[in-house]
Motif scaffolding. Structure first.
Motif, PDB file in Angstrom:
ATOM      1  N   GLN A 687     108.986  -9.813  47.711  1.00 34.64           N
ATOM      2  CA  GLN A 687     109.375  -9.851  49.146  1.00 34.64           C
ATOM      3  C   GLN A 687     109.169 -11.411  49.582  1.00 34.64           C
ATOM      4  O   GLN A 687     108.497 -12.076  49.117  1.00 34.64           O
ATOM      5  CB  GLN A 687     108.723  -9.082  50.172  1.00 34.64           C
ATOM      6  CG  GLN A 687     108.655  -7.602  50.086  1.00 34.64           C
ATOM      7  CD  GLN A 687     107.800  -7.020  51.292  1.00 34.64           C
ATOM      8  OE1 GLN A 687     108.141  -7.222  52.647  1.00 34.64           O
ATOM      9  NE2 GLN A 687     106.826  -6.254  50.974  1.00 34.64           N
ATOM     10  N   GLY A 689     109.699 -14.184  53.381  1.00 38.44           N
ATOM     11  CA  GLY A 689     110.021 -14.177  54.836  1.00 38.44           C
ATOM     12  C   GLY A 689     109.801 -15.302  54.925  1.00 38.44           C
ATOM     13  O   GLY A 689     109.153 -16.553  54.474  1.00 38.44           O
ATOM     14  N   LYS A 707      97.745  -4.268  55.300  1.00 37.57           N
ATOM     15  CA  LYS A 707      98.982  -4.064  55.625  1.00 37.57           C
ATOM     16  C   LYS A 707      99.611  -5.237  56.200  1.00 37.57           C
ATOM     17  O   LYS A 707     100.845  -5.195  56.661  1.00 37.57           O
ATOM     18  CB  LYS A 707      98.693  -2.869  56.609  1.00 37.57           C
ATOM     19  CG  LYS A 707      98.212  -1.512  55.971  1.00 37.57           C
ATOM     20  CD  LYS A 707      98.202  -0.258  56.886  1.00 37.57           C
ATOM     21  CE  LYS A 707      97.815   0.870  56.182  1.00 37.57           C
ATOM     22  NZ  LYS A 707      97.398   2.017  57.318  1.00 37.57           N
ATOM     23  N   TYR A 708      98.732  -6.236  56.603  1.00 38.08           N
ATOM     24  CA  TYR A 708      99.224  -7.328  57.539  1.00 38.08           C
ATOM     25  C   TYR A 708      98.973  -8.619  56.916  1.00 38.08           C
ATOM     26  O   TYR A 708      97.759  -8.694  55.956  1.00 38.08           O
ATOM     27  CB  TYR A 708      98.946  -7.431  58.922  1.00 38.08           C
ATOM     28  CG  TYR A 708      99.346  -6.067  59.782  1.00 38.08           C
ATOM     29  CD1 TYR A 708     100.590  -6.477  60.068  1.00 38.08           C
ATOM     30  CD2 TYR A 708      98.684  -4.951  59.584  1.00 38.08           C
ATOM     31  CE1 TYR A 708     101.017  -5.225  60.997  1.00 38.08           C
ATOM     32  CE2 TYR A 708      99.114  -3.746  60.298  1.00 38.08           C
ATOM     33  CZ  TYR A 708     100.300  -4.017  61.184  1.00 38.08           C
ATOM     34  OH  TYR A 708     100.647  -2.976  61.828  1.00 38.08           O
ATOM     35  N   TYR A 725     102.109 -11.114  60.192  1.00 35.88           N
ATOM     36  CA  TYR A 725     103.253 -10.371  59.341  1.00 35.88           C
ATOM     37  C   TYR A 725     103.013  -8.828  59.149  1.00 35.88           C
ATOM     38  O   TYR A 725     101.984  -8.950  58.391  1.00 35.88           O
ATOM     39  CB  TYR A 725     103.727 -11.453  58.068  1.00 35.88           C
ATOM     40  CG  TYR A 725     104.230 -12.597  58.332  1.00 35.88           C
ATOM     41  CD1 TYR A 725     105.586 -12.955  58.429  1.00 35.88           C
ATOM     42  CD2 TYR A 725     103.424 -13.604  58.607  1.00 35.88           C
ATOM     43  CE1 TYR A 725     106.089 -14.264  58.607  1.00 35.88           C
ATOM     44  CE2 TYR A 725     103.800 -15.052  58.677  1.00 35.88           C
ATOM     45  CZ  TYR A 725     105.032 -15.340  58.799  1.00 35.88           C
ATOM     46  OH  TYR A 725     105.551 -16.596  58.908  1.00 35.88           O
ATOM     47  N   ALA A 726     103.684  -8.020  59.100  1.00 37.88           N
ATOM     48  CA  ALA A 726     103.762  -7.000  58.523  1.00 37.88           C
ATOM     49  C   ALA A 726     104.145  -6.960  57.225  1.00 37.88           C
ATOM     50  O   ALA A 726     105.176  -7.335  56.807  1.00 37.88           O
ATOM     51  CB  ALA A 726     104.723  -5.778  59.367  1.00 37.88           C
ATOM     52  N   GLY A 728     105.149  -4.651  55.189  1.00 42.34           N
ATOM     53  CA  GLY A 728     106.370  -3.876  54.704  1.00 42.34           C
ATOM     54  C   GLY A 728     107.683  -4.629  55.330  1.00 42.34           C
ATOM     55  O   GLY A 728     108.648  -4.070  54.857  1.00 42.34           O
ATOM     56  N   SER A 729     107.490  -5.491  56.155  1.00 40.45           N
ATOM     57  CA  SER A 729     108.998  -6.301  56.841  1.00 40.45           C
ATOM     58  C   SER A 729     108.688  -7.566  56.811  1.00 40.45           C
ATOM     59  O   SER A 729     108.758  -8.368  57.987  1.00 40.45           O
ATOM     60  CB  SER A 729     109.088  -5.461  58.191  1.00 40.45           C
ATOM     61  OG  SER A 729     108.015  -5.548  58.867  1.00 40.45           O
ATOM     62  N   LEU A 730     108.438  -8.309  55.568  1.00 43.04           N
ATOM     63  CA  LEU A 730     108.026  -9.523  55.532  1.00 43.04           C
ATOM     64  C   LEU A 730     109.325 -10.482  56.072  1.00 43.04           C
ATOM     65  O   LEU A 730     108.945 -11.651  56.907  1.00 43.04           O
ATOM     66  CB  LEU A 730     107.433  -9.944  54.254  1.00 43.04           C
ATOM     67  CG  LEU A 730     107.046 -11.281  54.126  1.00 43.04           C
ATOM     68  CD1 LEU A 730     105.673 -11.584  54.902  1.00 43.04           C
ATOM     69  CD2 LEU A 730     106.688 -11.569  52.532  1.00 43.04           C
ATOM     70  N   SER A 731     110.249  -9.931  55.597  1.00 42.07           N
ATOM     71  CA  SER A 731     111.671 -10.763  56.007  1.00 42.07           C
ATOM     72  C   SER A 731     112.010 -10.767  57.518  1.00 42.07           C
ATOM     73  O   SER A 731     112.726 -11.493  57.948  1.00 42.07           O
ATOM     74  CB  SER A 731     112.887 -10.295  55.343  1.00 42.07           C
ATOM     75  OG  SER A 731     113.038  -8.736  55.593  1.00 42.07           O
ATOM     76  N   SER A 732     111.535  -9.889  58.215  1.00 47.34           N
ATOM     77  CA  SER A 732     111.752 -10.188  59.778  1.00 47.34           C
ATOM     78  C   SER A 732     111.027 -11.150  60.395  1.00 47.34           C
ATOM     79  O   SER A 732     111.138 -11.141  61.524  1.00 47.34           O
ATOM     80  CB  SER A 732     111.340  -8.461  60.284  1.00 47.34           C
ATOM     81  OG  SER A 732     112.180  -7.386  59.595  1.00 47.34           O
ATOM     82  N   LEU A 735     105.201 -10.778  63.516  1.00 44.01           N
ATOM     83  CA  LEU A 735     104.935  -9.833  64.539  1.00 44.01           C
ATOM     84  C   LEU A 735     104.456 -10.633  65.730  1.00 44.01           C
ATOM     85  O   LEU A 735     104.969 -10.129  66.981  1.00 44.01           O
ATOM     86  CB  LEU A 735     104.422  -8.624  64.406  1.00 44.01           C
ATOM     87  CG  LEU A 735     104.701  -7.779  63.190  1.00 44.01           C
ATOM     88  CD1 LEU A 735     103.879  -6.821  62.836  1.00 44.01           C
ATOM     89  CD2 LEU A 735     105.826  -7.178  63.676  1.00 44.01           C
TER      90      LEU A 735
END
Length: 939
Positions: A687, A689, A707-708, A725-726, A728-732, A735
């Motif tokens: 991944q 981000g 998880k973060y 960062y989450a 599971g969705s690092l590219s987003s 948070l």
């Protein structure tokens, strides 16, 4: 872009009008009291006058009218000196007064041309002697705070009932101030202490601190809606001084300024819309203006204003009454012996043109946010803000329910005898299972920021914290969201007997990717500036002064880039050198007795200087390292061989971190990327981000059970920021983002999994930031930080087992200064410390034992640490504490609200007057003197 923001108010200039615009026919009183001697609403000015023996106030219109003449009327309000008075912030004609005759009265004043009332609408009798202070609540209609002697009292004036008596003072109260949101009261006292109260939660102070070091008259005010309180008074050298404290952490002030040695009491006036502070001393002919900011310097001089006559009192005109057409941002009224002088502070602009909206943000209006009953039951609302633009300004129409306009005179006695209301915390104890636990203090932070929310209540399924939650806290939580149960964290440096002192020759120029020094439960490793990359290894079991002679060291041979202790072998130290090699050293049992120069093994594979080195959290003998060759390499200590090479970085690797389960590796790089690797499956990142924009440095750590990711870095303006960062969705992208301050050093994070608390500080800082990290918004819950008087060179945390859970220590660290190593502990304030606080101390991982071998991990196996309880023998968990009946902390209502007839009141007043006069039949002292016989005189 310049990161230093210039203030638009730095050129604010004071202006004194011509003498024909002053208010004349004033005979100001000179009696000493803790009041300001003059106050203003948007319509009227009230001031002390020497007529009537001090029991009279002068009244005059704020507006000079069409004819330019203003007549002064008199309000005969008390039988003795009027010590203080205050206008309602919502009703221009509602005035509260207090006096040396031990009463508080509320008056409905007339509009222009009407008769001054002869009797008050409300009369309150606090008891306890002369009443020195009275202050209206900033958001609730009809709530008053008064002080008499050592007791501050909160009242519902409309019901003529006492709500709370705050008795936690060691001497006479000198001043009090409401926070702008109305949740807290600050007091200054003759015992040289500042105190913060949450009157709806508890009757004792939730915070206190040593104030100014002189018991002469001091004044305290809140700095707008921030968490800062300001105190003006005198220091030990009898200099007039102004200091600012952070109410969340009152161990030391955040800013101060000394003025002069004049004996006059300083009166501070603060405008929250502009951040301007006006200071005037009693008897002075000068007024000082400062700008108060959140960053250093906290207090910046703006101007000085020389006046024609000495000051007897000073007041600030409400913001709704300033002249926006002339760019007036602040107006103060100076009371002199014969005049009231208006002093206008204006920003140089082209006046008379357009409305300058940048100078006039929306300001609180004249309608209360809620009634007194709703506030006392736990309600928290903000006063609706209005525009100062003349074209948008609403019509003022509110009239307080304390004394309706139709009454004017005395208010009828209520049909039911008023009773003292019960604290919300007492009601809460009756309604829910919170027995055995004391109440928590309310949030000491601004309700406008996510980090300033009140504590979330414990659910029945969760263990109680030992700090109950009041109704007011739950109501504010419903509005603003959760807050950390550790927000009032107390941090302190332990006694000098535990320090290691006389450190010499420290290496203060370690690379930015290095923590500066490293510790484990047994010893600490400190790099020295000596040639050959020497490292001092000091035993924590042997604190004290180091000898002046040379001490045994590890001779690494080359300059140290980074180092790390093996979590499973407290004697093994891995040292990364600038020669691209990792040397692994084994400290003898009992510590270094002599200098060692032969490492246990050398790991070689990198082609350029190494940045950092990290041991695996579960598998024994696995090390990860990053280098200038833009690779991350994994090593097996058992075989002394390189086992993996991870690629994918385009620029310098700032930091790397293992996940708590040891399956993944995260990195943050100068190429503005955050990456996650699964090193056993791929040599490329799984991944990617976006990372921090700034290129000065960054660190990262896994949080919330892996998880973060928490990343600390810099934005494009070099401001230090935190990113969450989450995984599971690092590219987003992140948070949540939090800005801290501007400083050149990277914030180094440490994360405590048991409390989900992150500690962050940089090399050369004086502050350690503390945040509770949560998966739910707002994610960052700010707690009280640790502040030191001098910069630390490094800061490193000890294992959880080193914490004294009996003292509710949830974290312990070592602070490296220039010449010493000092233990610092972080504690949660709890009342019932005899119980084990199982909400703060869940079962903790036995991370000092490996969960699997290096070969097992490399072959694909996973594991986890076993857990143990930190509960000492003989301590009962707080969740199992026995129930206790709630105890009333105040006297029954009959003590305060006993009805007295007019004849009884007259008799008491007459008795008090006679007592002051004394017995005139008593013989004079000189009548008892013996004379001298004539024959004793010399001829």
């Amino acid at each position: 872009m310049n990161r230093f923001k210039a203030s638009k108010f730095k050129n604010t200039t004071p202006k004194i009008p011509k003498k024909d615009e002053w208010i004349s026919d004033v005979r100001a009183g000179s009696a000493a009291s803790c009041g300001n001697h003059i106050k203003s609403s948007c319509s009227l000015i009230a001031f002390n006058t020497e007529q009537g023996g001090g029991g009279v106030l002068g009244l005059v219109s704020l507006d000079n009218g069409n004819e330019g003449k203003r007549s002064v009327s008199q309000l005969h309000c008390h039988a003795d000196l009027v010590t203080d008075f205050d206008f309602s912030p919502f009703d221009d004609f509602l005035l509260a007064t207090c006096s040396a005759d031990e009463t508080v009265k509320v008056w409905r004043l007339p509009e222009s041309g009407q008769t001054v009332p002869s009797s008050p609408g409300v009369t309150l009798s606090p008891g306890g002697g002369r009443v020195e202070n009275v202050l209206f609540h900033p958001t609730a209609d009809g709530v008053l705070a008064t002080s008499a002697g050592r007791v501050a009292t909160v009242w519902d004036a409309a019901q003529q009932s006492q709500l709370a008596a705050l008795e936690d003072h060691g001497d006479q109260i000198q001043s009090l101030s409401w926070k702008q949101d109305g949740s807290l009261i600050a007091t200054s006292c003759k015992d040289k202490k500042l105190r913060i109260f949450d009157p709806r939660a508890q009757l004792t102070a939730v915070q206190n601190a040593q104030g100014l070091q002189n018991n002469k008259d001091s004044r305290v005010i809140w700095i707008g809606d921030t968490d800062n309180v300001l105190c003006a008074g005198f220091n030990q050298m009898r200099e007039r001084e102004v200091r600012v404290w952070d109410a969340r952490k009152m161990g030391s002030s955040v800013g101060s300024v000394s003025l002069d040695t004049s004996p006059g009491t300083l009166i501070p006036l603060f405008d929250p819309d502009t951040g301007l502070l006006v200071l005037a001393g009693m008897g002075d002919c000068v007024m000082h203006c400062f700008e108060v900011t959140a960053s250093q310097p906290v207090l910046s001089q703006v101007s000085q204003c020389l006046t024609e006559a000495a000051t007897r009192g000073i007041a600030m005109v409400p913001k709704l009454a300033v002249d926006v057409t002339s760019c007036e941002v602040v107006r103060v009224l100076q009371l002199t012996d014969s005049f009231i002088v208006p002093v206008s502070y204006s920003v140089p602009r082209k006046s008379g043109q357009d409305f300058h909206g940048d100078l006039y943000p929306d300001t609180p209006g004249d309608s209360p946010a809620l009634p007194a009953e709703e506030w006392w039951s736990g309600g928290n609302k903000q006063v609706k803000k209005v525009s100062l633009d003349p074209a948008k300004r609403p019509i003022r129409s509110f009239s307080s329910a304390v004394i309706p306009c139709s009454m004017g005179g005395a208010k009828p006695e209520p049909t039911n005898q008023p009773t003292k209301k019960e604290l919300p915390i007492e009601k809460n104890r009756k309604e829910e299972d919170a027995s055995g636990h004391s109440s928590s203090s309310s949030s000491l932070t601004s309700p406008t920021t996510p980090s300033s929310l009140v504590q979330s209540p414990s659910t029945p399924s969760e263990p109680s914290s030992g700090l109950g939650t009041s109704c007011s806290q739950r109501s504010l939580q419903n509005i603003l969201g959760p807050s950390s149960k550790l927000r009032h964290t107390q941090s302190l440096v332990l006694h000098r007997d535990t320090h290691i002192t006389n450190l010499k020759g420290l290496n203060l120029t370690t690379p930015g990717e290095c923590d500066g020094f490293c510790v484990n439960s047994k010893r600490v490793a400190v790099p020295l500036a000596s040639a050959g990359g020497q490292i001092a290894v000091l035993e924590l079991s042997q604190p004290g002064r180091l000898p002046d002679s040379a001490i045994p060291t590890i001779q690494n041979g080359v300059a140290v880039a980074d180092f790390s202790w093996d979590p499973f072998e407290p004697r093994r130290l891995a040292v990364a050198g600038e020669d691209a090699k990792i040397r692994v050293w084994l400290v003898p049992e009992g510590g270094l007795k002599e200098t060692i120069s032969e490492p246990q093994c050398i790991l070689q594979g990198h082609t350029e200087k190494i940045y950092s080195v990290k041991f695996h959290p579960l598998a024994s003998g696995i090390i990860a390292s990053s280098s200038y060759d833009l690779t991350v390499r994994l090593w097996d200590l058992g075989s002394g061989q390189e086992v993996r090479v991870l690629h994918g970085h385009q620029d310098q690797i700032f930091s790397l971190a293992w996940s708590p389960d040891g399956q993944f590796l995260a990195t943050v790089s100068k190429d503005r990327k955050v990456r996650i690797y699964d090193p056993r499956k791929s040599t490329e990142p799984t991944q990617e981000g976006p990372g921090p924009e700034g290129a000065r440095g960054a660190r990262l750590v896994w949080v919330c059970a892996g998880k973060y990711l928490l990343v600390s870095g810099f934005d494009s303006r070099s401001e230090r920021q935190l990113y969450l960062y989450a995984v599971g969705s690092l590219s987003s992208g992140p948070l949540a983002t939090v800005s801290t301050d501007v400083s050149p050093s990277t914030l180094i994070p440490f994360y405590d999994e048991d409390t989900s608390t992150a500690f962050l500080t940089g090399k050369g800082d004086t502050r350690v930031y503390v945040y509770e990290i949560t998966p739910e918004s707002p994610h960052f819950l700010e707690c009280s930080s640790f502040n030191s008087s001098d910069p630390h060179k490094a800061f490193s945390f000890l294992p959880k087992l080193e914490c004294d859970v009996r003292e509710v220590e949830f974290a312990k660290a070592l602070r490296l200064s220039k010449t010493s190593i000092e233990p610092v502990v972080f504690r949660a304030p709890r009342v019932k410390k005899e119980y084990f606080q199982d909400d703060l101390f869940p079962e903790t991982a036995v991370w000092w034992e490996p969960a699997l071998s290096a070969s097992a991990w490399l072959s694909g196996s996973n594991g986890q640490h076993r857990k143990i309880s930190l509960q000492p023998k003989g301590m009962t968990p707080v969740s199992e504490a026995p129930k206790e009946a709630p105890v009333r902390k105040y006297a029954p209502s009959s003590v305060y609200l006993e009805e007295k007839s007019d004849e009884q009141k007259k008799d008491e007043l007459l008795s008090a007057m006679v007592a002051k006069l004394g017995n005139r039949e008593d013989p004079l002292p000189q009548e008892s003197f013996e004379g001298v016989d004539d024959d004793e005189w010399d001829d």
